[in-house]
Scaffold this active site. Structure first.
Site, PDB file in Angstrom:
ATOM      1  N   LYS A 214       2.096  -0.720  -0.113  1.00  0.00           N
ATOM      2  CA  LYS A 214       2.341  -0.203   1.222  1.00  0.00           C
ATOM      3  C   LYS A 214       3.067  -1.210   2.112  1.00  0.00           C
ATOM      4  O   LYS A 214       3.197  -2.397   1.794  1.00  0.00           O
ATOM      5  CB  LYS A 214       1.018   0.232   1.861  1.00  0.00           C
ATOM      6  CG  LYS A 214       0.565   1.598   1.375  1.00  0.00           C
ATOM      7  CD  LYS A 214      -0.543   2.159   2.230  1.00  0.00           C
ATOM      8  CE  LYS A 214      -0.732   3.655   1.960  1.00  0.00           C
ATOM      9  NZ  LYS A 214      -1.854   4.216   2.731  1.00  0.00           N
ATOM     10  N   ARG A 248      -6.568   3.984  -4.932  1.00  0.00           N
ATOM     11  CA  ARG A 248      -5.375   4.792  -5.238  1.00  0.00           C
ATOM     12  C   ARG A 248      -4.239   3.835  -5.579  1.00  0.00           C
ATOM     13  O   ARG A 248      -3.884   2.973  -4.774  1.00  0.00           O
ATOM     14  CB  ARG A 248      -5.033   5.664  -4.035  1.00  0.00           C
ATOM     15  CG  ARG A 248      -3.955   6.695  -4.288  1.00  0.00           C
ATOM     16  CD  ARG A 248      -3.804   7.614  -3.071  1.00  0.00           C
ATOM     17  NE  ARG A 248      -2.823   8.665  -3.299  1.00  0.00           N
ATOM     18  CZ  ARG A 248      -1.533   8.551  -3.037  1.00  0.00           C
ATOM     19  NH1 ARG A 248      -1.073   7.421  -2.503  1.00  0.00           N
ATOM     20  NH2 ARG A 248      -0.707   9.560  -3.280  1.00  0.00           N
TER      21      ARG A 248
END
Length: 278
Positions: A214, A248
């Site tokens: 991210k 995740r």
């Protein structure tokens, strides 16, 4: 839901042509099936299937999203009947079709934007990921979000959302809470959430973290997407130590190894092949 020391890896399979990480590598049906097979072989416990890019991009209709995810979920369910399948959607119509095809978890990344998602989980018995986005509309980025205490505010909202879901009929043992790094947050906020994640795991609700490659990792290290694995794994180890239970991830094998190492250091699981000086 979990025994002590258990960490679940949620593999990401995006049936989108414009994923921020792989730019559509699993958009083609057969490529997506192969990716799911590979994720299972590498130790994934859950496969999370998305049909719409989280960020800015072309509009995807409900019908198109269903077409991207539902036949694929059905196919993977047939191939791996013991695998937990998750659908990454904020739309109730998509969630309902996906659960009917074999999904057992609805990963609502956009914090209940469509109230029908909770109804689907309540009606079908599916699990639900409860997230925090600071009130953002789906597929948007916050402009200079401000919190007095980001961890306290995220914690309070997630508790409220989880309790509201149970009150609406969602089974309590199927709920995960997700602080939702990057969504409605600056890099400083995401780092603070990672540092103080025990304040979320201490609520008793199992915590899911979606850290993989991210922007908060990239901005912290000033690295592009294809060089963010090491930073992601560092954040993964810290989050596991601080009580997160589901991770995740794009990189399943590396994530599985990190989580197994954390479990061994914490004393929750033995080494797999101890021989040295024995």
């Amino acid at each position: 839901m979990f025994d002590e020391g258990d960490y679940a890896v949620m593999a990401i399979v995006n049936r989108t042509p414009d994923s921020f990480f792989d730019s559509g590598a699993t958009f083609a049906f057969e490529a997506a099936v192969a990716a799911a097979d590979n994720a299972v072989a590498q130790g994934a416990d859950i496969v999370d299937v998305g049909g719409v890019k989280a960020g800015d991009g072309p509009e995807v209709s409900v019908a198109e999203e269903i077409e991207r995810v539902v036949p694929f979920i059905a196919a993977v369910h047939d191939r791996h009947p013991e695998l937990i399948l998750s659908v990454d959607t904020w739309r109730g119509e998509v969630a309902r079709e996906a659960v009917a095809a074999g999904a057992e978890l609805v990963n609502d990344t956009w914090a209940g934007w469509d109230p029908q998602v909770i109804e689907v989980a309540a009606d079908t018995g599916a699990g639900l990921v409860v997230s925090h986005t600071g009130g953002l509309q789906p597929r948007t980025v916050a402009a200079k979000p401000v919190y007095g205490d980001v961890v306290a505010e995220v914690r309070a909202e997630l508790l409220d959302r989880a309790e509201a879901a149970v009150a609406a009929g969602v089974r309590a043992d199927g709920i995960l809470i997700d602080p939702t790094h990057d969504f409605g947050k600056t890099t400083y906020h995401s780092l603070d959430l990672t540092r103080r994640l025990e304040e979320l795991s201490g609520t008793g609700w199992p915590v899911l973290v979606a850290l993989s490659r991210k922007d908060f990792v990239g901005e912290t290290l000033d690295l592009p997407v294809d060089r963010r694995l090491n930073g992601t794994l560092a954040a993964t180890a810290i989050s596991a130590w601080n009580g997160a239970r589901v991770f995740r991830a794009h990189d399943v094998a590396a994530t599985r190894e990190v989580l197994d190492m954390v479990a061994a250091i914490k004393g929750d699981k033995p080494p797999k092949a101890p021989r040295r000086s024995l």
